[in-house]
Write an enzyme that holds these catalytic residues in place. Sequence first.
Site, PDB file in Angstrom:
ATOM      1  N   ARG A   1      15.477  -1.576  12.319  1.00  0.00           N
ATOM      2  CA  ARG A   1      15.353  -0.349  11.673  1.00  0.00           C
ATOM      3  C   ARG A   1      16.119  -1.142  13.595  1.00  0.00           C
ATOM      4  O   ARG A   1      16.602   0.399  14.225  1.00  0.00           O
ATOM      5  CB  ARG A   1      14.013  -0.217  12.436  1.00  0.00           C
ATOM      6  CG  ARG A   1      13.028  -0.039  11.546  1.00  0.00           C
ATOM      7  CD  ARG A   1      11.663   0.472  11.942  1.00  0.00           C
ATOM      8  NE  ARG A   1      10.929   1.145  10.886  1.00  0.00           N
ATOM      9  CZ  ARG A   1       9.657   0.804  11.355  1.00  0.00           C
ATOM     10  NH1 ARG A   1       8.453   0.267  12.058  1.00  0.00           N
ATOM     11  NH2 ARG A   1       8.831   1.868   9.926  1.00  0.00           N
TER      12      ARG A   1
ATOM     13  N   LYS B   1      -3.863   6.886  -3.006  1.00  0.00           N
ATOM     14  CA  LYS B   1      -4.461   7.835  -3.175  1.00  0.00           C
ATOM     15  C   LYS B   1      -4.125   9.092  -2.986  1.00  0.00           C
ATOM     16  O   LYS B   1      -2.636   9.302  -2.754  1.00  0.00           O
ATOM     17  CB  LYS B   1      -5.641   7.718  -1.710  1.00  0.00           C
ATOM     18  CG  LYS B   1      -6.023   6.113  -1.087  1.00  0.00           C
ATOM     19  CD  LYS B   1      -6.797   6.159  -0.444  1.00  0.00           C
ATOM     20  CE  LYS B   1      -7.927   5.305  -0.429  1.00  0.00           C
ATOM     21  NZ  LYS B   1      -8.784   5.060   0.977  1.00  0.00           N
TER      22      LYS B   1
ATOM     23  N   GLY C   1       7.225   3.948   3.447  1.00  0.00           N
ATOM     24  CA  GLY C   1       7.657   2.307   3.656  1.00  0.00           C
ATOM     25  C   GLY C   1       7.150   1.582   2.363  1.00  0.00           C
ATOM     26  O   GLY C   1       8.534   0.946   1.826  1.00  0.00           O
TER      27      GLY C   1
ATOM     28  N   GLY D   1       5.758   8.388   7.461  1.00  0.00           N
ATOM     29  CA  GLY D   1       5.269  10.174   7.547  1.00  0.00           C
ATOM     30  C   GLY D   1       5.944  10.645   8.205  1.00  0.00           C
ATOM     31  O   GLY D   1       5.771  12.198   7.389  1.00  0.00           O
TER      32      GLY D   1
HETATM   33  P1  AMP Z   1       0.526   4.551  -0.289  1.00  0.00           P
HETATM   34  O1  AMP Z   1       0.131   3.598   0.941  1.00  0.00           O
HETATM   35  O2  AMP Z   1      -1.037   5.606  -1.002  1.00  0.00           O
HETATM   36  O3  AMP Z   1       2.158   4.691  -0.476  1.00  0.00           O
HETATM   37  O4  AMP Z   1       0.617   3.026  -1.602  1.00  0.00           O
HETATM   38  C1  AMP Z   1       1.114   1.970  -2.024  1.00  0.00           C
HETATM   39  C2  AMP Z   1       0.268   0.956  -2.291  1.00  0.00           C
HETATM   40  O5  AMP Z   1      -0.498   1.459  -3.987  1.00  0.00           O
HETATM   41  C3  AMP Z   1       0.664  -0.132  -1.921  1.00  0.00           C
HETATM   42  O6  AMP Z   1      -0.311  -1.540  -1.733  1.00  0.00           O
HETATM   43  C4  AMP Z   1       0.450  -0.655  -4.440  1.00  0.00           C
HETATM   44  O7  AMP Z   1      -0.090  -2.094  -3.850  1.00  0.00           O
HETATM   45  C5  AMP Z   1      -0.930  -0.094  -4.330  1.00  0.00           C
HETATM   46  N1  AMP Z   1      -1.433   0.834  -5.504  1.00  0.00           N
HETATM   47  C6  AMP Z   1      -0.106   1.182  -6.532  1.00  0.00           C
HETATM   48  N2  AMP Z   1      -0.968   0.932  -8.134  1.00  0.00           N
HETATM   49  C7  AMP Z   1      -1.679   0.444  -7.808  1.00  0.00           C
HETATM   50  C8  AMP Z   1      -3.557   0.798  -8.747  1.00  0.00           C
HETATM   51  N3  AMP Z   1      -2.692   0.564  -9.931  1.00  0.00           N
HETATM   52  N4  AMP Z   1      -4.039   0.252  -7.956  1.00  0.00           N
HETATM   53  C9  AMP Z   1      -4.365  -0.500  -7.178  1.00  0.00           C
HETATM   54  N5  AMP Z   1      -3.044  -0.074  -5.502  1.00  0.00           N
HETATM   55  C10 AMP Z   1      -1.962   0.058  -7.048  1.00  0.00           C
END
Ligand code: AMP
Length: 420
Positions: free
Chosen positions: A35, A221, A377, A400
């Site tokens: 950064r 999520k 990220g 974000g």
């Molecule tokens: P996000 O912050 O929503 O972009 O999610 C990223 C996170 O999703 C990472 O830390 C991954 O480890 C997690 N992730 C991806 N696939 C899975 C999965 N099948 N089960 C649980 N966590 C997951």
Amino acid sequence: MQTIEKFNFAGKKAFVRVDFNVPLDENFNITDDNRIRAALPTLKKILADGGSPIIGSHLGRPKGVTEKYSLKHILSHVSELLGVNVQFANDCVGEEAIAKAAALKPGEALLLENLRFYAEEEGKPRGLAEDASEEEKKAAKKAVKESQKEFTKKLASLADCYVNDAFGTAHRAHASTALIAAYFDINNKMFGYLMEKEVLAVEKVMSEINRPFTAIMGGSKVSSKIEIIENLLGKVDNLIITGGMTFTFTKALGGHIGSSICEDDKLDLALELLAKAKANNVNMILACDAKIADKFSNDANTQLVDADQIPDGWQGLDIGPKTEAEYAEVIKKSKTILWNGPTGVFEFENFTHGSLAVGEAIVEATKNGAFSLVGGGDSVACVNKFGLANGVSYVSTGGGALLEAIEGKILPGIEAIRGY
Ligand code: AMP
């Protein structure tokens, strides 16, 4: 609109908002200085012109003055990278900052202490009792908004012009990222080089779309990405839903997902999104097979199964080879690609393969002329981990901010400079 390239900083003091929110270890060593490096072209241009940058940033999420979040920890590294002895003000406003800013000579730089040591930077009240009444909350909010004006004015008064190079915080209407711009006329406020590049990259993806346009949305999520998915459904040809969030869709469609991550309160929403995709002629692609594990661990036992046939007690932690091949085929035929979020728990070595396959397919598509934007990220961590960053068109520094820009929102940090 003014541009940094055309602006002559000679003899001028420039308030430069950067994003030096870098990770530090327990001894305050910087563990990733990307950064800081990203803002160097802007700072170097100001110095080379004979101007004086007054550098403002946040670090972490302090709730007041906190030693751990002091920017003095990064001062020597900033000096080293910039090649000048950067001065430091122990406060971002106040007498010391005013005196040091005023005494700056052409070619000298000043780093201000963490802007977020003041609640006024974010304009959010602090220290409210948990049981504060609605009225008390309202009054506290009003008070901080009032004092925010004074704070912003003080920051602005340090400089002759304003440069925003902090794309990572462009979605926040904070004092130094947006409000301060009101104190400079249109000829004396501008984006820095990094911010300019980020804005261009997002605009390219969202307006000059070469088709097919494929978005790959992964991560954990659905709930955190609903708005962006909805917005993309009006723009993309292919939408790959992957990572943990794919299981909410698979379950909504009647599949067995074992103990895979799932948001049960979002099943109806998943069906709505699938219907919307169909209505918009968007090819929405879910994983067809999964690499499943008997516990959430790198050394779990694993199997490859159909994504809708996951036995009880097992959970999907990555996509399987059939899905990898299916995604790769779609990605390689694409001309515009957006990737946000891994296909699995890429932090575990044994569950990185799907994300690597997606990254490699994007690199190949890019070689064949596609424009590819990777942001958020975890996908950035993925391309860096796999050494693929140079093979994609653009890696965004914004998490974000990038998502909000793609959702179609006008970012306050951008609006404040452009005036629209
Ligand atoms: P996000 O912050 O929503 O972009 O999610 C990223 C996170 O999703 C990472 O830390 C991954 O480890 C997690 N992730 C991806 N696939 C899975 C999965 N099948 N089960 C649980 N966590 C997951």
